[in-house]
Scaffold this motif. Structure first.
Motif, mmCIF file in Angstrom:
data_model
loop_
_atom_site.group_PDB
_atom_site.id
_atom_site.type_symbol
_atom_site.label_atom_id
_atom_site.label_comp_id
_atom_site.label_asym_id
_atom_site.label_seq_id
_atom_site.Cartn_x
_atom_site.Cartn_y
_atom_site.Cartn_z
ATOM 1 N N LEU A 101 0.831 -1.211 0.000
ATOM 2 C CA LEU A 101 0.000 0.000 0.000
ATOM 3 C C LEU A 101 0.861 1.255 0.000
ATOM 4 O O LEU A 101 0.447 2.300 -0.462
ATOM 5 C CB LEU A 101 -0.902 0.026 1.238
ATOM 6 C CG LEU A 101 -1.873 -1.122 1.393
ATOM 7 C CD1 LEU A 101 -2.641 -0.975 2.693
ATOM 8 C CD2 LEU A 101 -2.816 -1.178 0.215
ATOM 9 N N GLY A 102 2.050 1.138 0.557
ATOM 10 C CA GLY A 102 2.970 2.267 0.645
ATOM 11 C C GLY A 102 4.268 1.784 1.244
ATOM 12 O O GLY A 102 4.378 0.637 1.665
ATOM 13 N N PRO B 187 7.416 1.625 -5.364
ATOM 14 C CA PRO B 187 6.897 0.252 -5.361
ATOM 15 C C PRO B 187 7.463 -0.558 -6.535
ATOM 16 O O PRO B 187 7.886 0.003 -7.545
ATOM 17 C CB PRO B 187 5.389 0.444 -5.511
ATOM 18 C CG PRO B 187 5.236 1.765 -6.167
ATOM 19 C CD PRO B 187 6.401 2.607 -5.713
ATOM 20 N N TRP C 270 8.527 -3.114 -2.264
ATOM 21 C CA TRP C 270 9.067 -1.752 -2.271
ATOM 22 C C TRP C 270 10.566 -1.815 -2.539
ATOM 23 O O TRP C 270 11.244 -2.731 -2.096
ATOM 24 C CB TRP C 270 8.798 -1.076 -0.929
ATOM 25 C CG TRP C 270 8.819 0.405 -1.045
ATOM 26 C CD1 TRP C 270 9.882 1.234 -0.829
ATOM 27 C CD2 TRP C 270 7.741 1.244 -1.438
ATOM 28 N NE1 TRP C 270 9.519 2.541 -1.048
ATOM 29 C CE2 TRP C 270 8.216 2.573 -1.429
ATOM 30 C CE3 TRP C 270 6.416 0.991 -1.795
ATOM 31 C CZ2 TRP C 270 7.402 3.649 -1.764
ATOM 32 C CZ3 TRP C 270 5.613 2.071 -2.124
ATOM 33 C CH2 TRP C 270 6.110 3.376 -2.101
#
Length: 119
Positions: A72-73, A90, A97
């Motif tokens: 998501l981050g 990402p 990541w």
């Protein structure tokens, strides 16, 4: 750039929101009464970290989410004298990541990578 402490504080706040949502469910609150932060928390979220390691300048360090989770981050941190974070983004498939850095005057740099993953 956010520190590990900043990330931990944000995630702690999200966890509190989750507890509030659970209490709200027990008290039969309507969705409008549950804090927006708790409603936005995705199922099965998890903070995943790739601890600091020295790698050659500009070498990518990639962290993948466990199982079928998606990222998501995330973020990365470059560590060392005159260390510079060159990239933090990402993976192309959305499963992890990437962190890239360099250190002026040295052949390597310390890179840590963090990802927020969810089902």
């Amino acid at each position: 750039m956010y520190s590990k402490r900043s990330i931990a504080l944000v995630l702690a706040g999200l966890a509190v929101g989750t507890c509030m949502a659970t209490v709200g469910a027990a008290n039969a609150q309507t969705p409008a009464q549950v804090p927006a932060q708790a409603r936005a928390l995705p199922a099965g979220w998890q903070l995943v970290t790739l601890p600091n390691a020295n790698v050659p300048n500009f070498q990518r360090r990639t962290l993948y989410c466990p199982g079928a989770k998606r990222v998501l981050g995330g973020g990365a941190e470059a560590q060392g004298n005159r260390a510079i974070l060159v990239g933090s983004f990402p993976t192309g498939d959305g499963r992890g990541w990437i962190g890239i850095g360099r250190q002026d005057g040295y052949n390597d740099v310390g890179i840590s990578v963090f990802a927020i993953c969810a089902d």
